[in-house]
Design a protein around this motif. Sequence first.
Motif, mmCIF file in Angstrom:
data_model
loop_
_atom_site.group_PDB
_atom_site.id
_atom_site.type_symbol
_atom_site.label_atom_id
_atom_site.label_comp_id
_atom_site.label_asym_id
_atom_site.label_seq_id
_atom_site.Cartn_x
_atom_site.Cartn_y
_atom_site.Cartn_z
ATOM 1 N N ARG A 37 0.838 -1.201 0.000
ATOM 2 C CA ARG A 37 0.000 0.000 0.000
ATOM 3 C C ARG A 37 0.869 1.245 0.000
ATOM 4 O O ARG A 37 0.581 2.211 -0.726
ATOM 5 C CB ARG A 37 -0.945 0.003 1.214
ATOM 6 N N LEU A 38 1.931 1.250 0.759
ATOM 7 C CA LEU A 38 2.848 2.392 0.769
ATOM 8 C C LEU A 38 3.452 2.592 -0.614
ATOM 9 O O LEU A 38 3.537 3.717 -1.102
ATOM 10 C CB LEU A 38 3.943 2.187 1.810
ATOM 11 N N ARG A 39 3.829 1.500 -1.264
ATOM 12 C CA ARG A 39 4.395 1.594 -2.615
ATOM 13 C C ARG A 39 3.387 2.237 -3.565
ATOM 14 O O ARG A 39 3.734 3.123 -4.360
ATOM 15 C CB ARG A 39 4.811 0.212 -3.123
ATOM 16 N N GLN A 40 2.129 1.818 -3.473
ATOM 17 C CA GLN A 40 1.085 2.392 -4.330
ATOM 18 C C GLN A 40 0.912 3.886 -4.071
ATOM 19 O O GLN A 40 0.788 4.676 -5.014
ATOM 20 C CB GLN A 40 -0.250 1.678 -4.079
ATOM 21 N N LEU A 41 0.901 4.259 -2.801
ATOM 22 C CA LEU A 41 0.742 5.678 -2.453
ATOM 23 C C LEU A 41 1.922 6.505 -2.949
ATOM 24 O O LEU A 41 1.736 7.619 -3.459
ATOM 25 C CB LEU A 41 0.577 5.840 -0.942
ATOM 26 N N LEU A 42 3.118 5.974 -2.818
ATOM 27 C CA LEU A 42 4.299 6.698 -3.280
ATOM 28 C C LEU A 42 4.294 6.871 -4.800
ATOM 29 O O LEU A 42 4.662 7.932 -5.313
ATOM 30 C CB LEU A 42 5.578 5.999 -2.809
ATOM 31 N N GLU A 43 3.868 5.832 -5.499
ATOM 32 C CA GLU A 43 3.772 5.930 -6.959
ATOM 33 C C GLU A 43 2.735 6.973 -7.368
ATOM 34 O O GLU A 43 2.978 7.783 -8.267
ATOM 35 C CB GLU A 43 3.410 4.578 -7.570
ATOM 36 N N ALA A 44 1.579 6.960 -6.716
ATOM 37 C CA ALA A 44 0.540 7.944 -7.020
ATOM 38 C C ALA A 44 1.013 9.351 -6.681
ATOM 39 O O ALA A 44 0.740 10.308 -7.421
ATOM 40 C CB ALA A 44 -0.737 7.613 -6.251
ATOM 41 N N ASN A 45 1.744 9.489 -5.596
ATOM 42 C CA ASN A 45 2.279 10.796 -5.207
ATOM 43 C C ASN A 45 3.274 11.296 -6.250
ATOM 44 O O ASN A 45 3.232 12.470 -6.652
ATOM 45 C CB ASN A 45 2.937 10.701 -3.832
ATOM 46 N N LYS A 46 4.142 10.409 -6.687
ATOM 47 C CA LYS A 46 5.144 10.776 -7.696
ATOM 48 C C LYS A 46 4.471 11.211 -8.997
ATOM 49 O O LYS A 46 4.935 12.141 -9.668
ATOM 50 C CB LYS A 46 6.082 9.598 -7.949
ATOM 51 N N ALA A 47 3.359 10.569 -9.337
ATOM 52 C CA ALA A 47 2.630 10.892 -10.560
ATOM 53 C C ALA A 47 1.700 12.096 -10.372
ATOM 54 O O ALA A 47 1.061 12.537 -11.333
ATOM 55 C CB ALA A 47 1.820 9.683 -11.020
ATOM 56 N N GLY A 48 1.612 12.597 -9.128
ATOM 57 C CA GLY A 48 0.776 13.754 -8.863
ATOM 58 C C GLY A 48 -0.713 13.463 -8.878
ATOM 59 O O GLY A 48 -1.516 14.338 -9.185
ATOM 60 N N ARG A 49 -1.106 12.248 -8.536
ATOM 61 C CA ARG A 49 -2.529 11.908 -8.588
ATOM 62 C C ARG A 49 -3.061 11.355 -7.273
ATOM 63 O O ARG A 49 -3.979 10.553 -7.241
ATOM 64 C CB ARG A 49 -2.824 10.937 -9.734
ATOM 65 N N LEU A 50 -2.515 11.837 -6.153
ATOM 66 C CA LEU A 50 -3.034 11.446 -4.846
ATOM 67 C C LEU A 50 -4.302 12.236 -4.529
ATOM 68 O O LEU A 50 -4.353 13.439 -4.745
ATOM 69 C CB LEU A 50 -2.023 11.764 -3.740
ATOM 70 N N THR A 51 -5.298 11.554 -4.009
ATOM 71 C CA THR A 51 -6.475 12.254 -3.494
ATOM 72 C C THR A 51 -6.118 12.806 -2.110
ATOM 73 O O THR A 51 -5.087 12.439 -1.526
ATOM 74 C CB THR A 51 -7.674 11.295 -3.358
ATOM 75 N N ALA A 52 -6.973 13.659 -1.585
ATOM 76 C CA ALA A 52 -6.744 14.205 -0.244
ATOM 77 C C ALA A 52 -6.713 13.082 0.792
ATOM 78 O O ALA A 52 -5.885 13.083 1.705
ATOM 79 C CB ALA A 52 -7.816 15.230 0.100
ATOM 80 N N GLU A 53 -7.604 12.109 0.632
ATOM 81 C CA GLU A 53 -7.641 10.968 1.552
ATOM 82 C C GLU A 53 -6.353 10.155 1.468
ATOM 83 O O GLU A 53 -5.801 9.718 2.483
ATOM 84 C CB GLU A 53 -8.844 10.085 1.225
ATOM 85 N N GLU A 54 -5.869 9.940 0.254
ATOM 86 C CA GLU A 54 -4.614 9.197 0.079
ATOM 87 C C GLU A 54 -3.437 9.980 0.645
ATOM 88 O O GLU A 54 -2.517 9.379 1.211
ATOM 89 C CB GLU A 54 -4.393 8.868 -1.396
#
Length: 82
Positions: A37-54
Amino acid sequence: MAVVPAPIYQEIYYFLASAPDHEAILAFHPSAAAEERLRQLLEANKAGRLTAEEQNELDEFEQVEHLVRMLKLHTRKLMAQK
């Protein structure tokens, strides 16, 4: 409304409630599911597509990481005093 802790916090709560010895504290690692899950969040963060909840969830991972690092640091200090 009940506050439900993030799964990573629940892992820490259950781990600490099990009264781990020093060696178990030093060996502690999050579960494979938490690491994924951390890996997924970091990837989404790097791509600039994290939601506020994420983003909040990622922040919680960072807080837990700091807590675990400090726990291990203080455990090493206690072990060195023996």
